[in-house]
Design an enzyme around this catalytic site. Structure first.
Site, mmCIF file in Angstrom:
data_model
loop_
_atom_site.group_PDB
_atom_site.id
_atom_site.type_symbol
_atom_site.label_atom_id
_atom_site.label_comp_id
_atom_site.label_asym_id
_atom_site.label_seq_id
_atom_site.Cartn_x
_atom_site.Cartn_y
_atom_site.Cartn_z
ATOM 1 N N ARG A 8 0.847 -1.180 0.000
ATOM 2 C CA ARG A 8 0.000 0.000 0.000
ATOM 3 C C ARG A 8 0.885 1.233 0.000
ATOM 4 O O ARG A 8 2.076 1.162 0.337
ATOM 5 C CB ARG A 8 -0.937 0.014 1.202
ATOM 6 C CG ARG A 8 -0.266 0.181 2.553
ATOM 7 C CD ARG A 8 -1.294 0.111 3.670
ATOM 8 N NE ARG A 8 -0.703 0.190 4.998
ATOM 9 C CZ ARG A 8 -0.514 1.336 5.668
ATOM 10 N NH1 ARG A 8 -0.856 2.484 5.107
ATOM 11 N NH2 ARG A 8 0.012 1.336 6.865
ATOM 12 N N GLU A 188 5.315 8.704 0.652
ATOM 13 C CA GLU A 188 4.910 8.247 -0.674
ATOM 14 C C GLU A 188 6.093 7.655 -1.440
ATOM 15 O O GLU A 188 7.238 8.079 -1.268
ATOM 16 C CB GLU A 188 4.323 9.418 -1.474
ATOM 17 C CG GLU A 188 2.949 9.873 -1.005
ATOM 18 C CD GLU A 188 2.368 10.923 -1.916
ATOM 19 O OE1 GLU A 188 1.299 10.666 -2.511
ATOM 20 O OE2 GLU A 188 2.976 12.007 -2.027
ATOM 21 N N HIS A 189 5.776 6.660 -2.286
ATOM 22 C CA HIS A 189 6.759 6.025 -3.162
ATOM 23 C C HIS A 189 7.907 5.403 -2.374
ATOM 24 O O HIS A 189 9.025 5.289 -2.874
ATOM 25 C CB HIS A 189 7.312 7.041 -4.181
ATOM 26 C CG HIS A 189 6.273 7.892 -4.817
ATOM 27 N ND1 HIS A 189 5.193 7.359 -5.496
ATOM 28 C CD2 HIS A 189 6.126 9.254 -4.844
ATOM 29 C CE1 HIS A 189 4.426 8.346 -5.940
ATOM 30 N NE2 HIS A 189 4.960 9.494 -5.545
ATOM 31 N N ARG A 190 7.624 5.016 -1.126
ATOM 32 C CA ARG A 190 8.609 4.403 -0.235
ATOM 33 C C ARG A 190 9.732 5.381 0.157
ATOM 34 O O ARG A 190 10.785 4.961 0.623
ATOM 35 C CB ARG A 190 9.217 3.130 -0.849
ATOM 36 C CG ARG A 190 8.195 1.997 -1.066
ATOM 37 C CD ARG A 190 7.552 1.607 0.253
ATOM 38 N NE ARG A 190 6.709 0.433 0.142
ATOM 39 C CZ ARG A 190 5.384 0.463 -0.065
ATOM 40 N NH1 ARG A 190 4.782 1.635 -0.197
ATOM 41 N NH2 ARG A 190 4.679 -0.644 -0.118
ATOM 42 N N LEU A 191 9.491 6.667 -0.025
ATOM 43 C CA LEU A 191 10.464 7.672 0.408
ATOM 44 C C LEU A 191 10.124 8.086 1.831
ATOM 45 O O LEU A 191 9.674 9.205 2.095
ATOM 46 C CB LEU A 191 10.450 8.872 -0.549
ATOM 47 C CG LEU A 191 10.822 8.543 -1.999
ATOM 48 C CD1 LEU A 191 10.738 9.793 -2.871
ATOM 49 C CD2 LEU A 191 12.236 7.944 -2.062
#
Length: 211
Positions: A8, A188-191
């Site tokens: 997710r 977001e975006h695994r950042l």
């Protein structure tokens, strides 16, 4: 569905250096209160990781019972596996997973036993059934059936029906004096945002870590 397909996006909040309190314990207390206010189940639940004499790590979940600048406190049977491992290696890791808030806190530190006064004060504040259970259960020891444990509990409950329950000599608390405290906020975006506080001679330094 394949496990590798379960994912997710983390987009609830960000964490910036300017948002951090100078003292990581104050920052922890802020996040803990926010977890409580959000109605999270067991917001004080934390994973305690220890290592035995062979280097084998073990983890279990316990409840945080106090936190201040001196450290993070939990209570246990002093004959338990975790207590025996702390006696061999006092270096401990704690982890708070507040998934609904997309937050984690990871702590490393050194465990020390609480004083008798601290143990007695907390034990006296527990419900009587919890006090009796602390005596009935020799934590981590092998038992052949649950009925043995329940029978011992009922026996002790009758024994202490009219009187106070004494603090067992094999029960007490540990304080984890923190050496590092890391705050993780999903991004977001695994950042993800990660900030690591490190204790150097009583002073806290903070670094941003790559996710």
């Amino acid at each position: 569905m394949e496990l590798s397909d379960i994912r997710r996006e983390y987009a609830r909040d960000g964490l910036r250096r300017k948002d951090l309190k100078a003292n990581p314990v104050d920052q922890f207390n802020l996040w803990l209160q926010q977890a409580i206010d959000a109605g999270l189940t067991d917001p004080t639940a934390m994973t305690v990781a220890t290592v035995d004499e062979t280097g084998q790590p073990f983890q279990r979940i316990v409840l945080l019972k106090n936190v201040d600048d001196k450290g993070f406190v939990f209570y246990t049977n002093l004959g338990s596996r975790k207590a025996q491992q702390i006696a061999v290696n006092s270096k401990v890791s704690l982890h708070f997973p507040w998934h609904p808030l997309e937050r984690q806190v990871h702590i490393t530190g050194v465990a020390e036993k609480l004083s008798t006064v601290e143990n007695v004060k907390y034990f006296a504040s527990r419900p009587k059934e919890s006090q009796i259970a602390a005596i009935a259960s020799r934590q981590s020891s092998r038992i052949s059936a649950r009925g043995i444990l329940e029978g011992k509990f009922l026996e002790l409950k009758k024994q202490f029906e009219q009187g106070e329950v004494p603090v067992p000599t094999f029960w007490g608390g540990f304080r984890i004096r923190p050496e590092s405290i890391e705050f993780w906020q999903g991004g977001e975006h695994r950042l993800h945002d990660r900030f690591l506080f490190s204790n150097h001679d009583g002073q806290w330094d903070v670094d941003r870590l790559a996710p």
